[in-house]
Write an enzyme that holds these catalytic residues in place. Structure first.
Site, PDB file in Angstrom:
ATOM      1  CD  GLU A 280      35.031  22.968  27.996  1.00 30.52           C
ATOM      2  OE1 GLU A 280      34.962  21.992  27.238  1.00 30.52           O
ATOM      3  OE2 GLU A 280      35.723  22.967  29.025  1.00 30.52           O
ATOM      4  CD  GLU A 283      29.492  24.667  24.846  1.00 35.10           C
ATOM      5  OE1 GLU A 283      30.685  24.321  24.761  1.00 35.10           O
ATOM      6  OE2 GLU A 283      28.535  23.875  24.788  1.00 35.10           O
ATOM      7  CB  CYS A 300      39.046  17.509  27.961  1.00 33.63           C
ATOM      8  SG  CYS A 300      38.653  19.213  28.193  1.00 33.63           S
ATOM      9  CB  SER A 320      31.446  21.552  26.691  1.00 32.57           C
ATOM     10  OG  SER A 320      32.107  22.178  25.627  1.00 32.57           O
ATOM     11  CE  LYS A 359      42.238  12.883  24.819  1.00 38.24           C
ATOM     12  NZ  LYS A 359      41.279  13.944  24.457  1.00 38.24           N
ATOM     13  CD  GLU A 362      38.656  12.672  21.759  1.00 35.92           C
ATOM     14  OE1 GLU A 362      39.870  12.603  22.035  1.00 35.92           O
ATOM     15  OE2 GLU A 362      37.916  13.585  22.150  1.00 35.92           O
ATOM     16  CD  GLU A 367      31.448  11.572  16.307  1.00 36.49           C
ATOM     17  OE1 GLU A 367      31.361  10.546  15.591  1.00 36.49           O
ATOM     18  OE2 GLU A 367      31.372  11.540  17.545  1.00 36.49           O
ATOM     19  CB  CYS A 504      45.934  13.522  31.555  1.00 34.08           C
ATOM     20  SG  CYS A 504      44.418  14.262  30.966  1.00 34.08           S
TER      21      CYS A 504
END
Lengths: 575, 160
Positions: A280, A283, A300, A320, A359, A362, A367, A504
């Site tokens: 990141e 990037e 994230c 990102s 999560k 996710e 993908e 978190c």
């Protein structure tokens, strides 16, 4: 602020002018039960559990929404008050299922606690109960409307903290229930799976989709290699499930316990947090140098990602392209690690222990895998891991700590900071400084990025570059910032967003019933780990360097691009 | 075409805030006979109210329906006078014969059912209204016959 004197149960109490009776009583250590009260939000006065007697008032007064006044005489436990509270509980119970023995919130249910405290020993009101279908469609969150007592906390959190409003009250009177638009399943609603509704639910009406059974089956399958990864915020909260005080770090104990119940390898997601920083950070540098889309936003937090896909699709290019640390770990476990250990990726069961319900959603994104193999197979929340430990009779409190496995067990404390809001930014700034100037920051700790504040902004000077960095947690704050950016604000280059308030450590998968002090203690524990650590910057993580040397090549390289980056698309849901 | 009529309604409320929600819902139902999913979403966008909230408000009131009306729209009065004269039994019977609940439309799209509070015909209680035509002093048997007549007419139309 001027103060007023009130009398509570015959005792003089100082109260602040303008505050509610409830807040004055709580400060004076007078216990007042509540069901719908939410600290920090405007009171809704829906449940009436907090009623008190105020001298001169004909009716009982809801203390959560009534301001104190000079000379007010309050009784918080008079017979009339006790009777009213008890009747409210009895009425709620009259329309509540009697399956407490099997309920996911058995032993941790506010309604059951209040019934106990108020001496409710029998079902006084009998009548037809509402029959409602469960909503099991959600990838992360499931609902059982029969257990709902309509306190409305989930509705308010969803709207007033997360700015999502996936759910609201539908119908009226005895038919009222909490539901989505057109009563559709959560899976097709605008729900972002953050799980903050679960955290405030007083009963078992909302809970995570559990994968404990699936994980148990894999652990007992001799042909499977079961690999665990655990997120930075889990080790500082799971101890609470085993009676330890908030802020106790169970890192090593948790790793050892995971091995005891049969996990073949235990890795630390903070390792891929370090990897995320490398990718990141590169990037961001690339975008700054080549005039790419700015501000760049972190990726994230999976609730946040779905939020952008639904509400701000025009800002998807700002995200990102890095996968989250969980998905990076999943990807390298099933590629690099599988090759290294000569394992078939299909043989590996990748289990991720997260403080998060989103999560789960996710890891099931289509993908996130290759050749019909998911990168992460199951996500367990902190609560589910505690359940798994209890089920298998392992008490982490009594287990000798062990270190995580190589090659993905070593981490910098910067990676560990990912668990608190501001942590990703702090880790990124530490490494960006080195990557751009070749020099380490003089002071690694960045005070302005720490703490529970929902919006934090700093300007960082790295060499001759000045970077505007913003950190927000909870999505209503994110919405405000995005609207500022859309309106033309140009001084921010990098935005860290955490879906849950405080990051978190306060995720939707964490132990239920934690108060603000517990959240602060978890945060402090992470900062303590950082203070004590010898390796405090991601770019010095030797195993991350070796992973690049032996496999990935360089940050943003071809392999990285394939394994560690992803893309997003506009999501068509009813918003 | 459907969306066009929703758009048309909303053009009448260009600078509307959330306080215009109910008048807009009423106007859209007037145009389309019901509130479709698309309509709820577009109204929400127009007023910056989430779809779940629009749905929540709309379901609070009996007047809004979420399925298109049937060819025969049956309104059963459940006002006080009709109640005294046995409208509950009438309603139960309609629900059984049409196999639908109030607010819903039968699968063949022939019948839709609505419960109303009073139609101003208390002297003729219990009152039922089908497509604007009033039926007075209705009994369950009588209403069953009326519905059968509608069905027979449709069958004849289908043949002819």
């Amino acid at each position: 602020m001027s103060s007023v004197t009130i009398e509570v149960n015959g005792r003089k109490v100082e109260a602040k002018k303008g505050e509610t009776i409830l807040s004055a009583l709580r400060r004076a250590s007078v216990k007042v039960p509540t069901l719908c009260y939410l600290e920090g939000l405007a009171p809704s006065g829906a449940c009436r559990m907090c009623v008190v007697e105020v001298e001169g008032s004909a009716n009982l007064v809801p203390s959560c929404s009534f301001p104190v006044a000079e000379g007010m005489k309050i009784k918080s436990n008079s017979p009339a008050v006790m009777q009213a509270r008890r009747t409210i509980i009895e009425l709620l119970l009259s329309n509540h299922p009697d399956d407490c023995l099997y309920c996911i919130r058995g032993g941790n249910c506010t309604l059951a606690e209040l019934a106990q405290e108020h001496g409710v020993r029998a079902r006084r009101f009998r009548g037809a109960k509402n029959r409602r279908e469960k909503d099991m469609s959600g990838p992360s969150i499931q609902r059982d409307p029969e257990k709902c007592i309509l306190c409305g906390k989930c509705v308010r959190v969803c709207e007033e903290i997360q700015g999502v409003s996936a759910i609201d009250f539908v119908q009226r009177g005895s038919k009222s229930m909490v539901g989505t638009a057109f009563n559709k399943g959560l899976n097709v609603s605008s729900c972002i799976n953050c799980g903050q509704c679960i955290m405030v639910c007083p009963t078992g009406a909302l809970h995570e989709r559990s994968y404990v059974e699936e994980v148990m089956r894999s652990l007992n399958d001799p042909d499977k290699i079961v690999v665990a990864q655990h997120a930075p915020a889990v080790s500082v909260s799971i101890a609470e499930e085993f009676g330890m005080k908030p802020g106790t770090d169970f890192d090593g104990k948790m790793v050892a316990s995971l091995r005891r119940i049969g996990f073949d390898r235990v890795f630390d997601t903070s390792f891929t947090a370090d990897l995320t920083i490398m990718e990141e950070g590169s990037e961001l540098a690339h975008r700054v140098k080549t005039g790419g889309v700015l501000p760049m936003m972190t990726s994230c937090s999976p609730g946040w990602i779905k939020f952008v896909e639904q509400f701000y699709p025009e800002m998807l290019p700002n995200l990102s392209t890095c996968k989250s640390p969980q998905q990076m770990m999943g990807a390298i476990v099933k590629t690099f690690y599988a090759e290294r250990e000569k394992l078939d990726p299909k043989q590996i069961v990748s289990v991720s222990i997260m403080p998060c319900t989103a999560k789960k959603f996710e890891c099931a994104r289509p993908e996130m895998g290759r050749d019909y193999v998911q990168d992460v197979d199951y996500v367990l929340t902190t609560r589910e891991l505690a359940e798994l430990f209890r089920m298998t009779g392992v008490d982490p409190a009594t287990v000798e700590p062990e270190a995580a496995d190589t090659p993905f067990g070593e981490r910098s404390s910067a990676g560990k900071l990912f668990g608190a809001s501001g942590g990703v930014m702090e880790a990124a700034v530490r490494s960006a400084c080195f990557l751009l100037t070749g020099q380490e920051l003089a002071e690694l700790k960045i005070e302005d990025l720490r703490g529970l504040k929902g919006c934090k902004e700093v300007r960082v000077k790295i060499g001759d570059l000045e970077i505007g960095a913003a950190v927000v947690s909870n999505l209503l704050n994110a919405r405000k910032l995005l609207d500022e950016v859309k309106a033309g604000r140009k001084d921010i280059h990098f935005i860290e967003v955490m879906t849950c308030p405080g990051g978190c450590i306060n995720g939707g998968g964490q132990p239920i019933g934690a108060d603000i002090e517990a959240i602060k203690a978890r945060m402090k524990a992470l900062y303590q780990i950082d203070r004590d650590a010898t390796l405090r910057v991601s770019h010095k993580n030797k195993w991350v360097q070796r992973l690049y040397d032996e496999y990935l090549g360089k940050p943003l390289g071809e392999k990285s691009h394939k394994l560690l980056h992803t893309r997003y698309a506009k999501r068509d849901v009813m918003v | 075409m459907e969306n066009a009529s929703v758009e048309k309604v909303m053009q009448r409320y260009p600078k509307a805030g959330r306080d215009s929600l109910i008048p807009i819902l009423q106007a859209v139902q007037e145009e389309q006979g019901y509130l479709s999913e698309d309509a709820v979403v577009s109204i929400g966008r127009h007023l910056r109210i989430p779809a779940s909230k629009v749905f929540g408000v709309a379901t609070f009131y009996n007047q809004f329906r979420f399925q298109p009306r049937g060819k025969y729209h049956v309104m059963v009065c459940r006002g006080t006078a009709c109640h005294v004269k046995g409208s509950l039994r009438v309603l139960d019977m309609v629900m059984k014969v049409l196999k639908i609940e109030p607010g819903k439309t039968s699968r063949d799209k022939l019948f839709s059912l609505e419960v109303v509070a009073c139609m101003g015909g208390c002297g003729l209680a219990p009152v039922v209204n089908i497509n604007g035509q009033f039926y007075a002093k209705v009994t369950p048997m009588k209403l069953q016959r009326i519905i059968e007549e509608c069905r027979a007419k449709e069958r004849a139309n289908a043949k002819g």
